[in-house]
Design a protein around this motif. Structure first.
Motif, PDB file in Angstrom:
ATOM      1  N   PRO A 192      39.549  -6.694   7.663  1.00 53.82           N
ATOM      2  CA  PRO A 192      40.590  -7.486   8.315  1.00 53.82           C
ATOM      3  C   PRO A 192      42.016  -7.080   7.950  1.00 53.82           C
ATOM      4  O   PRO A 192      42.962  -7.529   8.607  1.00 53.82           O
ATOM      5  CB  PRO A 192      40.305  -8.911   7.835  1.00 53.82           C
ATOM      6  CG  PRO A 192      39.608  -8.738   6.516  1.00 53.82           C
ATOM      7  CD  PRO A 192      38.785  -7.492   6.670  1.00 53.82           C
ATOM      8  N   ARG A 193      42.187  -6.226   6.935  1.00 57.21           N
ATOM      9  CA  ARG A 193      43.542  -5.825   6.564  1.00 57.21           C
ATOM     10  C   ARG A 193      44.163  -4.932   7.639  1.00 57.21           C
ATOM     11  O   ARG A 193      43.463  -4.245   8.370  1.00 57.21           O
ATOM     12  CB  ARG A 193      43.515  -5.117   5.208  1.00 57.21           C
ATOM     13  CG  ARG A 193      43.259  -6.083   4.058  1.00 57.21           C
ATOM     14  CD  ARG A 193      43.026  -5.371   2.746  1.00 57.21           C
ATOM     15  NE  ARG A 193      41.700  -4.756   2.692  1.00 57.21           N
ATOM     16  CZ  ARG A 193      41.153  -4.253   1.583  1.00 57.21           C
ATOM     17  NH1 ARG A 193      41.829  -4.282   0.446  1.00 57.21           N
ATOM     18  NH2 ARG A 193      39.949  -3.728   1.614  1.00 57.21           N
ATOM     19  N   ARG A 194      45.507  -4.953   7.682  1.00 59.55           N
ATOM     20  CA  ARG A 194      46.229  -4.279   8.766  1.00 59.55           C
ATOM     21  C   ARG A 194      46.082  -2.765   8.677  1.00 59.55           C
ATOM     22  O   ARG A 194      46.107  -2.180   7.598  1.00 59.55           O
ATOM     23  CB  ARG A 194      47.707  -4.645   8.740  1.00 59.55           C
ATOM     24  CG  ARG A 194      47.998  -6.075   9.159  1.00 59.55           C
ATOM     25  CD  ARG A 194      49.486  -6.271   9.329  1.00 59.55           C
ATOM     26  NE  ARG A 194      50.014  -5.363  10.343  1.00 59.55           N
ATOM     27  CZ  ARG A 194      51.153  -4.695  10.218  1.00 59.55           C
ATOM     28  NH1 ARG A 194      51.879  -4.806   9.130  1.00 59.55           N
ATOM     29  NH2 ARG A 194      51.578  -3.896  11.190  1.00 59.55           N
ATOM     30  N   THR A 240      39.161  -3.791  13.765  1.00 58.79           N
ATOM     31  CA  THR A 240      39.934  -5.005  13.599  1.00 58.79           C
ATOM     32  C   THR A 240      41.355  -4.689  13.146  1.00 58.79           C
ATOM     33  O   THR A 240      41.604  -3.681  12.495  1.00 58.79           O
ATOM     34  CB  THR A 240      39.294  -5.925  12.549  1.00 58.79           C
ATOM     35  OG1 THR A 240      39.315  -5.269  11.272  1.00 58.79           O
ATOM     36  CG2 THR A 240      37.855  -6.252  12.907  1.00 58.79           C
ATOM     37  N   SER A 241      42.293  -5.541  13.515  1.00 58.88           N
ATOM     38  CA  SER A 241      43.670  -5.520  12.983  1.00 58.88           C
ATOM     39  C   SER A 241      44.296  -4.131  13.030  1.00 58.88           C
ATOM     40  O   SER A 241      44.920  -3.682  12.068  1.00 58.88           O
ATOM     41  CB  SER A 241      43.675  -6.040  11.542  1.00 58.88           C
ATOM     42  OG  SER A 241      43.065  -7.299  11.445  1.00 58.88           O
ATOM     43  N   THR A 242      44.123  -3.436  14.144  1.00 54.16           N
ATOM     44  CA  THR A 242      44.543  -2.037  14.243  1.00 54.16           C
ATOM     45  C   THR A 242      45.559  -1.847  15.368  1.00 54.16           C
ATOM     46  O   THR A 242      45.344  -2.297  16.495  1.00 54.16           O
ATOM     47  CB  THR A 242      43.325  -1.128  14.491  1.00 54.16           C
ATOM     48  OG1 THR A 242      42.398  -1.297  13.414  1.00 54.16           O
ATOM     49  CG2 THR A 242      43.740   0.329  14.584  1.00 54.16           C
ATOM     50  N   THR A 243      46.655  -1.171  15.037  1.00 52.86           N
ATOM     51  CA  THR A 243      47.684  -0.828  16.017  1.00 52.86           C
ATOM     52  C   THR A 243      47.833   0.685  16.063  1.00 52.86           C
ATOM     53  O   THR A 243      47.951   1.335  15.019  1.00 52.86           O
ATOM     54  CB  THR A 243      49.040  -1.448  15.628  1.00 52.86           C
ATOM     55  OG1 THR A 243      48.908  -2.869  15.544  1.00 52.86           O
ATOM     56  CG2 THR A 243      50.111  -1.092  16.644  1.00 52.86           C
TER      57      THR A 243
END
Length: 208
Positions: A148-150, A175-178
């Motif tokens: 879940p970390r960015r 998850t949580s990916t840009t």
């Protein structure tokens, strides 16, 4: 605070040379992981060297190290297996450098980005990955996809190994990916260090 030279002990007996530049008022500490050792990658290479100089001026500490078999680090290249242990050991060493509550995060380039994505230890706050090939560690062996970390992937527009569309497709289930495109850049990101540093500082600022 001046640059300090360190030795990082890896559980398998490897010893890594490292350096840290940690301003007294650092808001976070970035663990810089370098490109492929067999193609000239080291902690003094290109973008890693530039970020090591730029980030501390913006109150983000920088911790860099040489993977096994590079420079003054012992051991030999292990095709990405032992190097995952190196990245984890460097992370733990970096976390010991900062006061409790100061975020520590990975900032890897190329090979170093893929190695960092394999490290799921609780002592880091997320990942910035510059030009990640996303193939040097099997995806099912990476810790990052379901974590879940960015995760911020800075992908060069003209990357020769994993361009933006391919990177977006490869990480679509993470998850949580840009995924952010570095306009005009290729895999070696010459001339883009300042822009990348600003992205890294912004990432650090959002970690709390």
């Amino acid at each position: 605070m001046p640059v300090r030279h360190l030795t990082v002990d890896v559980p398998d007996g490897t010893r890594l040379e490292a350096e840290v530049d940690l301003p007294d008022d650092a808001r976070a500490l970035a663990v810089l992981t370098h490109p492929h050792p067999l193609y000239g990658g080291s902690m003094d290479a290109g973008l890693i060297d530039e970020l090591f100089g730029l980030l501390p001026r913006k109150n983000v500490g920088a911790f860099r190290f040489n993977f096994r078999g590079v420079g003054g680090s012992t051991g030999t290249h292990d095709e990405g297996r032992g190097e995952r242990l190196d990245a984890a050991a460097a992370l733990r060493a970096a976390a010991a450098e900062v006061p409790a509550g100061t975020p520590v995060f990975f900032c890897g380039w190329s090979f170093g980005a893929d190695m960092s994505l394999s490290v799921g230890e609780p002592s880091h706050a997320g990942w910035v990955c510059v030009a990640p090939p996303l193939r040097l560690v099997p995806v099912d062996e990476m810790a990052a996809p379901a974590d879940p970390r960015r995760k911020l992937l800075l992908v060069p527009e003209h990357d020769q190994f994993r361009p933006p569309a391919s990177a977006s497709e490869a990480t679509s289930g993470w998850t949580s990916t840009t995924v952010t495109t570095i306009a005009g850049a290729d895999h070696f990101v010459w001339g883009h260090a300042g822009e990348i540093a600003e992205q890294v500082v912004a990432f650090a600022s959002e970690l709390g």
